[in-house]
Design a protein around this motif. Structure first.
Motif, PDB file in Angstrom:
ATOM      1  N   HIS A 174       0.436  -1.113  -0.224  1.00  0.00           N
ATOM      2  CA  HIS A 174       0.227   0.176   0.280  1.00  0.00           C
ATOM      3  C   HIS A 174       1.425   1.353  -0.073  1.00  0.00           C
ATOM      4  O   HIS A 174       0.041   2.518   0.034  1.00  0.00           O
ATOM      5  N   PHE A 175       2.349   1.280  -0.202  1.00  0.00           N
ATOM      6  CA  PHE A 175       2.838   2.373   0.330  1.00  0.00           C
ATOM      7  C   PHE A 175       3.713   2.690  -1.094  1.00  0.00           C
ATOM      8  O   PHE A 175       4.005   2.043  -1.304  1.00  0.00           O
ATOM      9  N   ALA A 176       4.057   3.998  -1.773  1.00  0.00           N
ATOM     10  CA  ALA A 176       4.890   4.286  -2.549  1.00  0.00           C
ATOM     11  C   ALA A 176       6.310   4.402  -2.179  1.00  0.00           C
ATOM     12  O   ALA A 176       6.758   4.069  -1.440  1.00  0.00           O
ATOM     13  N   GLU A 177       7.090   3.528  -3.429  1.00  0.00           N
ATOM     14  CA  GLU A 177       8.658   3.509  -2.929  1.00  0.00           C
ATOM     15  C   GLU A 177       8.780   4.257  -3.168  1.00  0.00           C
ATOM     16  O   GLU A 177      10.039   4.905  -1.834  1.00  0.00           O
ATOM     17  N   ASP A 178       8.584   6.485  -2.968  1.00  0.00           N
ATOM     18  CA  ASP A 178       9.292   7.398  -2.264  1.00  0.00           C
ATOM     19  C   ASP A 178       8.496   7.546  -1.391  1.00  0.00           C
ATOM     20  O   ASP A 178       9.402   9.038  -0.619  1.00  0.00           O
ATOM     21  N   VAL A 179       7.752   7.062  -0.132  1.00  0.00           N
ATOM     22  CA  VAL A 179       7.389   7.083   0.811  1.00  0.00           C
ATOM     23  C   VAL A 179       8.115   7.899   1.855  1.00  0.00           C
ATOM     24  O   VAL A 179       9.867   7.824   2.366  1.00  0.00           O
ATOM     25  N   THR A 180       7.388   8.630   2.834  1.00  0.00           N
ATOM     26  CA  THR A 180       7.850   8.982   4.164  1.00  0.00           C
ATOM     27  C   THR A 180       7.392   9.068   5.438  1.00  0.00           C
ATOM     28  O   THR A 180       6.650   8.984   5.148  1.00  0.00           O
ATOM     29  N   PHE A 181       8.304   8.103   6.388  1.00  0.00           N
ATOM     30  CA  PHE A 181       6.694   7.660   7.933  1.00  0.00           C
ATOM     31  C   PHE A 181       8.161   7.986   8.689  1.00  0.00           C
ATOM     32  O   PHE A 181       8.872   8.134   8.844  1.00  0.00           O
ATOM     33  N   ARG A 182       7.427   9.372   9.622  1.00  0.00           N
ATOM     34  CA  ARG A 182       7.543   9.311  10.504  1.00  0.00           C
ATOM     35  C   ARG A 182       6.795   9.151  12.214  1.00  0.00           C
ATOM     36  O   ARG A 182       6.080   8.866  12.051  1.00  0.00           O
ATOM     37  N   SER A 183       7.984   8.519  13.344  1.00  0.00           N
ATOM     38  CA  SER A 183       8.017   7.813  14.350  1.00  0.00           C
ATOM     39  C   SER A 183       8.380   8.232  14.953  1.00  0.00           C
ATOM     40  O   SER A 183       9.643   7.755  14.972  1.00  0.00           O
ATOM     41  N   PRO A 184       8.179   8.252  16.205  1.00  0.00           N
ATOM     42  CA  PRO A 184       9.460   8.192  17.006  1.00  0.00           C
ATOM     43  C   PRO A 184       9.360   6.510  18.279  1.00  0.00           C
ATOM     44  O   PRO A 184      11.035   6.249  18.436  1.00  0.00           O
ATOM     45  N   VAL A 185       9.024   6.156  17.526  1.00  0.00           N
ATOM     46  CA  VAL A 185       9.481   4.322  18.082  1.00  0.00           C
ATOM     47  C   VAL A 185      10.503   4.124  16.138  1.00  0.00           C
ATOM     48  O   VAL A 185      11.035   3.842  16.576  1.00  0.00           O
ATOM     49  N   ALA A 186      10.443   4.460  15.228  1.00  0.00           N
ATOM     50  CA  ALA A 186      11.609   4.839  15.131  1.00  0.00           C
ATOM     51  C   ALA A 186      13.257   5.156  14.915  1.00  0.00           C
ATOM     52  O   ALA A 186      14.002   4.674  14.873  1.00  0.00           O
ATOM     53  N   ALA A 187      13.363   6.538  15.419  1.00  0.00           N
ATOM     54  CA  ALA A 187      13.346   7.008  16.529  1.00  0.00           C
ATOM     55  C   ALA A 187      14.734   6.269  17.694  1.00  0.00           C
ATOM     56  O   ALA A 187      15.094   6.284  17.996  1.00  0.00           O
ATOM     57  N   GLN A 188      13.247   5.633  18.346  1.00  0.00           N
ATOM     58  CA  GLN A 188      13.877   4.548  19.399  1.00  0.00           C
ATOM     59  C   GLN A 188      14.174   3.459  19.107  1.00  0.00           C
ATOM     60  O   GLN A 188      15.669   2.969  19.508  1.00  0.00           O
ATOM     61  N   LEU A 189      14.202   2.915  18.319  1.00  0.00           N
ATOM     62  CA  LEU A 189      14.502   1.358  16.873  1.00  0.00           C
ATOM     63  C   LEU A 189      15.888   1.426  16.464  1.00  0.00           C
ATOM     64  O   LEU A 189      16.746   1.279  16.703  1.00  0.00           O
ATOM     65  N   LEU A 190      16.081   2.849  15.335  1.00  0.00           N
ATOM     66  CA  LEU A 190      17.229   3.111  14.415  1.00  0.00           C
ATOM     67  C   LEU A 190      17.757   4.227  14.719  1.00  0.00           C
ATOM     68  O   LEU A 190      18.836   4.701  14.402  1.00  0.00           O
ATOM     69  N   GLY A 191      17.127   4.443  15.932  1.00  0.00           N
ATOM     70  CA  GLY A 191      17.959   6.620  15.767  1.00  0.00           C
ATOM     71  C   GLY A 191      17.972   7.183  14.826  1.00  0.00           C
ATOM     72  O   GLY A 191      17.001   6.993  14.315  1.00  0.00           O
ATOM     73  N   GLY A 192      18.826   8.238  15.034  1.00  0.00           N
ATOM     74  CA  GLY A 192      18.058   9.609  14.073  1.00  0.00           C
ATOM     75  C   GLY A 192      17.289  10.405  14.512  1.00  0.00           C
ATOM     76  O   GLY A 192      16.585  10.484  15.482  1.00  0.00           O
ATOM     77  N   ASP A 193      16.923  11.001  13.375  1.00  0.00           N
ATOM     78  CA  ASP A 193      15.635  11.463  13.499  1.00  0.00           C
ATOM     79  C   ASP A 193      14.023  10.844  13.699  1.00  0.00           C
ATOM     80  O   ASP A 193      13.230  11.873  13.911  1.00  0.00           O
TER      81      ASP A 193
END
Length: 126
Positions: free
Chosen positions: A28-47
């Motif tokens: 359901h997601f485009a190739e150039d999707v952006t996704f923002r989540s505080p959990v992403a920051a928790q798991l992967l670091g970064g912004d």
């Protein structure tokens, strides 16, 4: 967005997540999707901003690895012009809102949002 299309999307989305079928979710997601989540920051670091479908796949694969009991129960969904909000309860009992922005049938931008006060809202801490 049409309410019937939205309902079908939500039903498929939750079924794919509960089956841990990552490719069905990502369809359901485009190739150039952006996704923002505080959990992403928790798991992967970064912004906390995931850029591109390949990076989103890697993020969600790591989440599924860390949360083998992942399960969502949809509470409700909210339809906008080109967006959809899915309000659900996760396996921890926590409420989450997923905000999805569409371009045609595909999600081009997404936001995972959580209430404050829980340092591990998704239950993904190692």
């Amino acid at each position: 967005m049409d309410h019937v299309v939205a309902r079908k999307f939500v039903d498929g989305w939750v079924a794919a997540w509960n089956a841990h079928d990552l490719e069905a979710v990502l369809a359901h997601f485009a190739e150039d999707v952006t996704f923002r989540s505080p959990v992403a920051a928790q798991l992967l670091g970064g912004d906390g901003i995931i850029r591109g479908k390949a990076a989103l796949r890697a993020y969600w694969a790591e989440g599924l690895r860390r949360i083998p009991g992942l399960r969502f129960e949809v509470i409700d969904s909210y339809v906008g012009v080109d967006c959809l909000v899915i309000n659900y309860r996760n396996q921890k009992g926590g409420l989450v809102n997923e905000v999805l922005i569409f371009d045609g049938p595909l999600v081009v931008e997404g936001y995972g949002t959580y209430p404050g006060g829980d340092a591990d809202p998704a239950g993904a801490a190692d």
